[in-house]
Design a protein around this motif. Sequence first.
Motif, PDB file in Angstrom:
ATOM      1  N   LEU A   1       2.126   0.503  -1.800  1.00 42.60           N
ATOM      2  CA  LEU A   1       2.773  -0.286  -0.779  1.00 42.60           C
ATOM      3  C   LEU A   1       4.509  -0.606  -0.956  1.00 42.60           C
ATOM      4  O   LEU A   1       4.872  -0.323  -2.172  1.00 42.60           O
ATOM      5  CB  LEU A   1       2.091  -1.599  -0.824  1.00 42.60           C
ATOM      6  CG  LEU A   1       0.403  -1.716  -0.512  1.00 42.60           C
ATOM      7  CD1 LEU A   1       0.029  -3.051  -0.565  1.00 42.60           C
ATOM      8  CD2 LEU A   1       0.308  -1.384   1.088  1.00 42.60           C
ATOM      9  N   PRO A   2       4.988  -1.010  -0.082  1.00 45.97           N
ATOM     10  CA  PRO A   2       6.414  -1.299  -0.180  1.00 45.97           C
ATOM     11  C   PRO A   2       6.817  -2.063  -1.282  1.00 45.97           C
ATOM     12  O   PRO A   2       6.249  -2.977  -1.602  1.00 45.97           O
ATOM     13  CB  PRO A   2       6.750  -1.877   1.086  1.00 45.97           C
ATOM     14  CG  PRO A   2       5.721  -1.636   2.028  1.00 45.97           C
ATOM     15  CD  PRO A   2       4.436  -1.441   1.019  1.00 45.97           C
ATOM     16  N   PHE A   3       7.731  -1.572  -1.929  1.00 42.61           N
ATOM     17  CA  PHE A   3       8.362  -2.164  -3.211  1.00 42.61           C
ATOM     18  C   PHE A   3       7.411  -2.395  -4.315  1.00 42.61           C
ATOM     19  O   PHE A   3       7.641  -3.071  -5.352  1.00 42.61           O
ATOM     20  CB  PHE A   3       8.940  -3.628  -2.755  1.00 42.61           C
ATOM     21  CG  PHE A   3       9.877  -3.732  -1.689  1.00 42.61           C
ATOM     22  CD1 PHE A   3      11.207  -2.857  -1.650  1.00 42.61           C
ATOM     23  CD2 PHE A   3       9.445  -4.233  -0.409  1.00 42.61           C
ATOM     24  CE1 PHE A   3      11.778  -2.993  -0.398  1.00 42.61           C
ATOM     25  CE2 PHE A   3      10.219  -3.992   0.772  1.00 42.61           C
ATOM     26  CZ  PHE A   3      11.465  -3.462   0.709  1.00 42.61           C
ATOM     27  N   GLY A   4       6.244  -1.751  -4.216  1.00 40.71           N
ATOM     28  CA  GLY A   4       5.251  -1.980  -5.302  1.00 40.71           C
ATOM     29  C   GLY A   4       4.419  -3.062  -5.274  1.00 40.71           C
ATOM     30  O   GLY A   4       3.894  -3.560  -6.153  1.00 40.71           O
ATOM     31  N   VAL A   5       4.374  -3.781  -4.223  1.00 43.70           N
ATOM     32  CA  VAL A   5       3.556  -5.218  -3.943  1.00 43.70           C
ATOM     33  C   VAL A   5       2.137  -4.772  -4.127  1.00 43.70           C
ATOM     34  O   VAL A   5       1.731  -3.806  -3.859  1.00 43.70           O
ATOM     35  CB  VAL A   5       4.073  -6.021  -2.651  1.00 43.70           C
ATOM     36  CG1 VAL A   5       5.677  -6.349  -2.475  1.00 43.70           C
ATOM     37  CG2 VAL A   5       3.645  -5.201  -1.523  1.00 43.70           C
ATOM     38  N   ALA A   6       1.603  -5.916  -4.407  1.00 44.31           N
ATOM     39  CA  ALA A   6       0.069  -5.726  -4.538  1.00 44.31           C
ATOM     40  C   ALA A   6      -0.609  -5.807  -3.369  1.00 44.31           C
ATOM     41  O   ALA A   6      -1.708  -5.093  -3.266  1.00 44.31           O
ATOM     42  CB  ALA A   6      -0.482  -6.926  -5.500  1.00 44.31           C
ATOM     43  N   VAL A   7      -0.287  -6.714  -2.345  1.00 44.15           N
ATOM     44  CA  VAL A   7      -0.943  -6.677  -1.111  1.00 44.15           C
ATOM     45  C   VAL A   7       0.160  -6.696   0.017  1.00 44.15           C
ATOM     46  O   VAL A   7       1.231  -7.453  -0.131  1.00 44.15           O
ATOM     47  CB  VAL A   7      -1.624  -8.031  -1.242  1.00 44.15           C
ATOM     48  CG1 VAL A   7      -2.687  -8.274   0.081  1.00 44.15           C
ATOM     49  CG2 VAL A   7      -2.817  -8.045  -2.603  1.00 44.15           C
TER      50      VAL A   7
ATOM     51  N   LYS B   1      -7.357 -11.925  13.833  1.00 45.44           N
ATOM     52  CA  LYS B   1      -7.923 -10.768  12.851  1.00 45.44           C
ATOM     53  C   LYS B   1      -6.745 -10.675  11.749  1.00 45.44           C
ATOM     54  O   LYS B   1      -5.668 -10.873  12.059  1.00 45.44           O
ATOM     55  CB  LYS B   1      -8.060  -9.592  13.760  1.00 45.44           C
ATOM     56  CG  LYS B   1      -8.405  -8.298  12.625  1.00 45.44           C
ATOM     57  CD  LYS B   1      -8.868  -7.009  13.605  1.00 45.44           C
ATOM     58  CE  LYS B   1      -9.095  -6.187  12.445  1.00 45.44           C
ATOM     59  NZ  LYS B   1      -9.705  -4.785  13.073  1.00 45.44           N
ATOM     60  N   LEU B   2      -7.122 -10.365  10.549  1.00 41.10           N
ATOM     61  CA  LEU B   2      -6.417 -10.095   9.515  1.00 41.10           C
ATOM     62  C   LEU B   2      -6.446  -8.639   9.022  1.00 41.10           C
ATOM     63  O   LEU B   2      -7.795  -8.199   9.089  1.00 41.10           O
ATOM     64  CB  LEU B   2      -6.415 -10.906   8.324  1.00 41.10           C
ATOM     65  CG  LEU B   2      -6.238 -12.406   8.506  1.00 41.10           C
ATOM     66  CD1 LEU B   2      -6.459 -13.254   7.424  1.00 41.10           C
ATOM     67  CD2 LEU B   2      -4.926 -12.608   9.191  1.00 41.10           C
ATOM     68  N   VAL B   3      -5.573  -7.893   8.735  1.00 36.27           N
ATOM     69  CA  VAL B   3      -5.640  -6.432   8.217  1.00 36.27           C
ATOM     70  C   VAL B   3      -5.061  -6.321   6.828  1.00 36.27           C
ATOM     71  O   VAL B   3      -3.836  -6.780   6.808  1.00 36.27           O
ATOM     72  CB  VAL B   3      -5.251  -5.502   9.208  1.00 36.27           C
ATOM     73  CG1 VAL B   3      -5.354  -4.009   8.454  1.00 36.27           C
ATOM     74  CG2 VAL B   3      -5.949  -5.424  10.548  1.00 36.27           C
ATOM     75  N   GLY B   4      -5.810  -6.318   5.764  1.00 39.64           N
ATOM     76  CA  GLY B   4      -5.072  -6.307   4.693  1.00 39.64           C
ATOM     77  C   GLY B   4      -5.249  -5.003   3.921  1.00 39.64           C
ATOM     78  O   GLY B   4      -6.315  -4.414   3.805  1.00 39.64           O
ATOM     79  N   PHE B   5      -3.956  -4.645   3.298  1.00 37.06           N
ATOM     80  CA  PHE B   5      -3.825  -3.420   2.557  1.00 37.06           C
ATOM     81  C   PHE B   5      -3.545  -3.775   1.142  1.00 37.06           C
ATOM     82  O   PHE B   5      -2.793  -4.646   0.664  1.00 37.06           O
ATOM     83  CB  PHE B   5      -2.698  -2.885   2.840  1.00 37.06           C
ATOM     84  CG  PHE B   5      -2.528  -2.553   4.512  1.00 37.06           C
ATOM     85  CD1 PHE B   5      -3.258  -1.184   4.969  1.00 37.06           C
ATOM     86  CD2 PHE B   5      -2.222  -3.295   5.471  1.00 37.06           C
ATOM     87  CE1 PHE B   5      -3.422  -1.020   6.096  1.00 37.06           C
ATOM     88  CE2 PHE B   5      -2.213  -3.165   6.651  1.00 37.06           C
ATOM     89  CZ  PHE B   5      -2.987  -1.780   7.234  1.00 37.06           C
ATOM     90  N   VAL B   6      -4.249  -3.218   0.100  1.00 36.10           N
ATOM     91  CA  VAL B   6      -4.513  -3.524  -1.297  1.00 36.10           C
ATOM     92  C   VAL B   6      -3.865  -2.362  -1.995  1.00 36.10           C
ATOM     93  O   VAL B   6      -4.584  -1.408  -2.014  1.00 36.10           O
ATOM     94  CB  VAL B   6      -5.836  -3.927  -1.830  1.00 36.10           C
ATOM     95  CG1 VAL B   6      -5.837  -4.296  -3.374  1.00 36.10           C
ATOM     96  CG2 VAL B   6      -6.363  -5.210  -0.915  1.00 36.10           C
ATOM     97  N   ASN B   7      -2.659  -2.363  -2.774  1.00 36.01           N
ATOM     98  CA  ASN B   7      -2.288  -1.506  -3.593  1.00 36.01           C
ATOM     99  C   ASN B   7      -3.270  -1.454  -4.678  1.00 36.01           C
ATOM    100  O   ASN B   7      -3.425  -2.180  -5.751  1.00 36.01           O
ATOM    101  CB  ASN B   7      -0.909  -1.766  -4.209  1.00 36.01           C
ATOM    102  CG  ASN B   7      -0.122  -0.776  -5.041  1.00 36.01           C
ATOM    103  OD1 ASN B   7      -0.623   0.268  -5.286  1.00 36.01           O
ATOM    104  ND2 ASN B   7       0.852  -1.230  -5.364  1.00 36.01           N
ATOM    105  N   SER B   8      -4.130  -0.308  -4.778  1.00 33.98           N
ATOM    106  CA  SER B   8      -5.024   0.087  -5.724  1.00 33.98           C
ATOM    107  C   SER B   8      -5.371   1.322  -6.030  1.00 33.98           C
ATOM    108  O   SER B   8      -5.005   2.245  -5.289  1.00 33.98           O
ATOM    109  CB  SER B   8      -6.203  -0.798  -5.120  1.00 33.98           C
ATOM    110  OG  SER B   8      -6.764  -0.175  -3.985  1.00 33.98           O
ATOM    111  N   THR B   9      -5.897   1.596  -7.339  1.00 33.68           N
ATOM    112  CA  THR B   9      -6.391   2.867  -7.611  1.00 33.68           C
ATOM    113  C   THR B   9      -7.403   3.512  -6.883  1.00 33.68           C
ATOM    114  O   THR B   9      -8.187   2.677  -6.219  1.00 33.68           O
ATOM    115  CB  THR B   9      -6.774   2.658  -9.143  1.00 33.68           C
ATOM    116  OG1 THR B   9      -7.850   1.863  -9.114  1.00 33.68           O
ATOM    117  CG2 THR B   9      -5.694   2.274 -10.057  1.00 33.68           C
TER     118      THR B   9
END
Length: 154
Positions: free
Chosen positions: A139-145, A94-102
């Motif tokens: 997300l940490p450090f402003g990363v995208a994903v 399994k993957l759990v992805g977090f996306v820095n998004s509006t």
Amino acid sequence: MAGTFETRLSEMGVTLPDAPAPAANYVPFVVTGNTVYVSGQISMDAGGMITGKLGDDMDVDAGAAAARVCAINLLAQVKAACGGDLDRLVRVVKLVGFVNSTADFGDQPKVINGASDFMVEALGEAGRHARSAVSAASLPFGVAVEIEGIFEIL
């Protein structure tokens, strides 16, 4: 000598980096039985952190590329968990992805496809997995994903 998975990665032009060190008081992975739990890997490559907010200053293609980088970092951690032998990997569970998004961005699944597609391309059937793709206000450090993963090993 490189094993089957690393040979495939090499054919794809991918060299796994050294497993990134944790940024705080946690471990990068935990092995229990035949399962490896890998802490969230951020979108960071040799050029540095890939930052941005989907729906604002980053498009889906750039987000998917950032997710691909996270997948490479996940495999680097799995390789470390396997004592350097990536061929001990049985499958991505399994993957759990977090996306820095509006707040109005709704294409998180398309972004995380960058990681999912990479896993299947690199690992074949062993790369097929369950998945979640969710929005994050930051997300940490402003990363995208950021992506965490669960893997089965021998």
